[in-house]
Scaffold this motif. Structure first.
Motif, PDB file in Angstrom:
ATOM      1  N   GLU A  33       0.871  -1.310  -0.054  1.00  0.00           N
ATOM      2  CA  GLU A  33      -0.062  -0.004   0.035  1.00  0.00           C
ATOM      3  C   GLU A  33       0.818   1.276   0.053  1.00  0.00           C
ATOM      4  O   GLU A  33       0.754   2.339  -0.742  1.00  0.00           O
ATOM      5  CB  GLU A  33      -0.723   0.039   1.451  1.00  0.00           C
ATOM      6  N   SER A  34       1.927   1.293   0.671  1.00  0.00           N
ATOM      7  CA  SER A  34       2.769   2.330   0.688  1.00  0.00           C
ATOM      8  C   SER A  34       3.589   2.678  -0.769  1.00  0.00           C
ATOM      9  O   SER A  34       3.689   3.672  -1.312  1.00  0.00           O
ATOM     10  CB  SER A  34       4.091   2.140   1.744  1.00  0.00           C
ATOM     11  N   SER A  35       3.830   1.541  -1.353  1.00  0.00           N
ATOM     12  CA  SER A  35       4.229   1.467  -2.753  1.00  0.00           C
ATOM     13  C   SER A  35       3.351   1.934  -3.648  1.00  0.00           C
ATOM     14  O   SER A  35       3.666   2.985  -4.695  1.00  0.00           O
ATOM     15  CB  SER A  35       4.500   0.128  -3.195  1.00  0.00           C
ATOM     16  N   TRP A  36       2.010   1.839  -3.564  1.00  0.00           N
ATOM     17  CA  TRP A  36       0.935   2.266  -4.359  1.00  0.00           C
ATOM     18  C   TRP A  36       0.842   3.864  -4.022  1.00  0.00           C
ATOM     19  O   TRP A  36       0.748   4.427  -5.075  1.00  0.00           O
ATOM     20  CB  TRP A  36      -0.235   1.453  -4.113  1.00  0.00           C
ATOM     21  N   VAL A  37       0.745   4.209  -2.992  1.00  0.00           N
ATOM     22  CA  VAL A  37       0.708   5.753  -2.374  1.00  0.00           C
ATOM     23  C   VAL A  37       1.799   6.333  -3.052  1.00  0.00           C
ATOM     24  O   VAL A  37       1.613   7.474  -3.669  1.00  0.00           O
ATOM     25  CB  VAL A  37       0.289   5.825  -0.941  1.00  0.00           C
ATOM     26  N   VAL A  81       0.187   1.085 -13.646  1.00  0.00           N
ATOM     27  CA  VAL A  81      -0.952   0.376 -14.456  1.00  0.00           C
ATOM     28  C   VAL A  81      -0.780  -1.237 -13.962  1.00  0.00           C
ATOM     29  O   VAL A  81      -2.020  -1.740 -13.589  1.00  0.00           O
ATOM     30  CB  VAL A  81      -0.603   0.472 -15.920  1.00  0.00           C
ATOM     31  N   GLU A  82       0.575  -1.894 -13.729  1.00  0.00           N
ATOM     32  CA  GLU A  82       0.479  -2.949 -13.625  1.00  0.00           C
ATOM     33  C   GLU A  82      -0.165  -3.342 -11.918  1.00  0.00           C
ATOM     34  O   GLU A  82      -0.930  -4.240 -11.688  1.00  0.00           O
ATOM     35  CB  GLU A  82       2.076  -3.647 -13.265  1.00  0.00           C
ATOM     36  N   ARG A  83       0.101  -2.366 -11.082  1.00  0.00           N
ATOM     37  CA  ARG A  83      -0.404  -2.582  -9.761  1.00  0.00           C
ATOM     38  C   ARG A  83      -2.083  -2.332  -9.744  1.00  0.00           C
ATOM     39  O   ARG A  83      -2.667  -2.996  -8.917  1.00  0.00           O
ATOM     40  CB  ARG A  83       0.400  -1.596  -8.830  1.00  0.00           C
ATOM     41  N   ALA A  84      -2.350  -1.250 -10.511  1.00  0.00           N
ATOM     42  CA  ALA A  84      -3.631  -1.219 -10.581  1.00  0.00           C
ATOM     43  C   ALA A  84      -4.394  -2.386 -10.952  1.00  0.00           C
ATOM     44  O   ALA A  84      -5.607  -2.807 -10.470  1.00  0.00           O
ATOM     45  CB  ALA A  84      -4.070  -0.012 -11.585  1.00  0.00           C
ATOM     46  N   LEU A  85      -3.849  -3.174 -11.909  1.00  0.00           N
ATOM     47  CA  LEU A  85      -4.487  -4.146 -12.490  1.00  0.00           C
ATOM     48  C   LEU A  85      -4.662  -5.425 -11.434  1.00  0.00           C
ATOM     49  O   LEU A  85      -5.418  -6.187 -11.423  1.00  0.00           O
ATOM     50  CB  LEU A  85      -3.903  -4.817 -13.621  1.00  0.00           C
ATOM     51  N   GLU A  86      -3.459  -5.519 -10.646  1.00  0.00           N
ATOM     52  CA  GLU A  86      -3.427  -6.485  -9.560  1.00  0.00           C
ATOM     53  C   GLU A  86      -4.457  -6.133  -8.569  1.00  0.00           C
ATOM     54  O   GLU A  86      -4.862  -7.106  -7.807  1.00  0.00           O
ATOM     55  CB  GLU A  86      -1.936  -6.311  -9.025  1.00  0.00           C
ATOM     56  N   ARG A  87      -4.620  -4.960  -8.295  1.00  0.00           N
ATOM     57  CA  ARG A  87      -5.831  -4.568  -7.388  1.00  0.00           C
ATOM     58  C   ARG A  87      -7.134  -4.798  -7.971  1.00  0.00           C
ATOM     59  O   ARG A  87      -8.145  -4.248  -7.320  1.00  0.00           O
ATOM     60  CB  ARG A  87      -5.535  -3.157  -7.009  1.00  0.00           C
ATOM     61  N   GLY A  88      -7.271  -5.111  -9.232  1.00  0.00           N
ATOM     62  CA  GLY A  88      -8.639  -5.085  -9.768  1.00  0.00           C
ATOM     63  C   GLY A  88      -9.184  -3.530 -10.188  1.00  0.00           C
ATOM     64  O   GLY A  88     -10.389  -3.291 -10.172  1.00  0.00           O
TER      65      GLY A  88
END
Length: 287
Positions: free
Chosen positions: A102-106, A126-133
């Protein structure tokens, strides 16, 4: 250490102790004291000295999250885009290693907000967003990248991004059109035709789509279908007084059929009057 027990704010003594720990190889203890020194500078508003301390810590331990986080925040606040990636990627990697996704995402989103032109950051989002749905966020960043990657050396990447948007069912009408045009330029006319036919079903009056469709069909050798598409472009363009498009379509038609009446009449009228005043019906002129 005894002196620090008496006065924890004695920075000179703490700095000396940190240096001693560093000399004997106790890096974790040294870093702990450097952090406390930097914290003191931050609380007193001396960010320049705090920065110097954290830069020293990063040299001691490249993976120190607290130091890199502070230094990244500094370059963001000061708008120094060129130094952002110097701290970002190692910080994100260490967040991930410590299970702090979550810290990476923020952090990635914050950097992208301040420096929107950093394509590699958007790609990571993009890659993380798709992993998060979160396909909506992924689509926003993919479309931005597709829009800005216009140089000739970036065309392979641009096509790949466009195809990804299509496969994720996130491509806008404009993206699909540009992607089809790119296919045509790259010699993949069959892919261009497939995409353009879908767009034609959505908006049969889009003359840009019909024009490119006519070019793609010509490349594939579908002469009659190409003529039909380009005839429609000539007639509709003249009706709308879009004479540059009408001229282009007419010249394409004449390359295939030099005696094509509508194309000849269109060019003759433009050469004499600067444009056609009216064409009653495309069906009244035999091709």
């Amino acid at each position: 250490r005894s002196l620090l027990l008496e006065s924890s704010s004695d920075l000179k003594t703490r700095l000396k102790l940190a240096e001693l720990y560093l000399r004997i190889g106790d890096l974790s203890a040294a870093i702990k004291h450097y952090h406390l020194i930097a914290d003191h500078y931050v609380s007193s508003g001396d960010h320049q000295r705090a920065t110097s301390v954290y830069e020293l810590v990063v040299k001691i331990s490249a993976d120190d999250i607290k130091s890199r986080s502070f230094l990244l925040d500094r370059v963001i606040r000061e708008g120094i885009q060129s130094e952002t990636t110097k701290y970002l990627w190692v910080l994100v990697k260490n967040y991930d290693l410590h299970g702090e996704s979550e810290s990476s995402w923020v952090t990635l989103n914050r950097v992208s907000e301040y420096f929107p032109t950093l394509i590699d950051v958007r790609s990571a989002i993009v890659e993380r967003a798709l992993e998060r749905g979160d396909s909506e966020t992924a689509g926003v960043h993919l479309e931005y990248m597709f829009t800005v990657l216009t140089s000739s050396k970036e065309q392979d990447r641009r096509v790949a991004i466009g195809e990804r948007l299509v496969n994720l069912n996130l491509a806008s009408y404009e993206v699909k059109f540009i992607l089809s045009s790119l296919y045509l330029k790259r010699g993949a006319a069959h892919l261009a035709v497939r995409g353009l036919q879908e767009l034609f079903k959505v908006n049969p009056s889009d003359l840009d789509v019909l024009m490119v469709l006519g070019k793609a069909l010509t490349q594939l050798g579908f002469r009659n279908k190409a003529l039909k598409a380009l005839n429609s472009v000539i007639f509709a363009s003249n009706t709308r007084q879009e004479f540059d498009r009408a001229r282009e379509a007419a010249e394409l038609v004449l390359d295939m059929e030099p005696r094509h009446k509508l194309a000849l009449k269109t060019l003759a009228a433009m050469n004499s009057n600067g444009g056609l005043s009216s064409i009653s019906s495309i069906s009244s002129i035999s091709s």
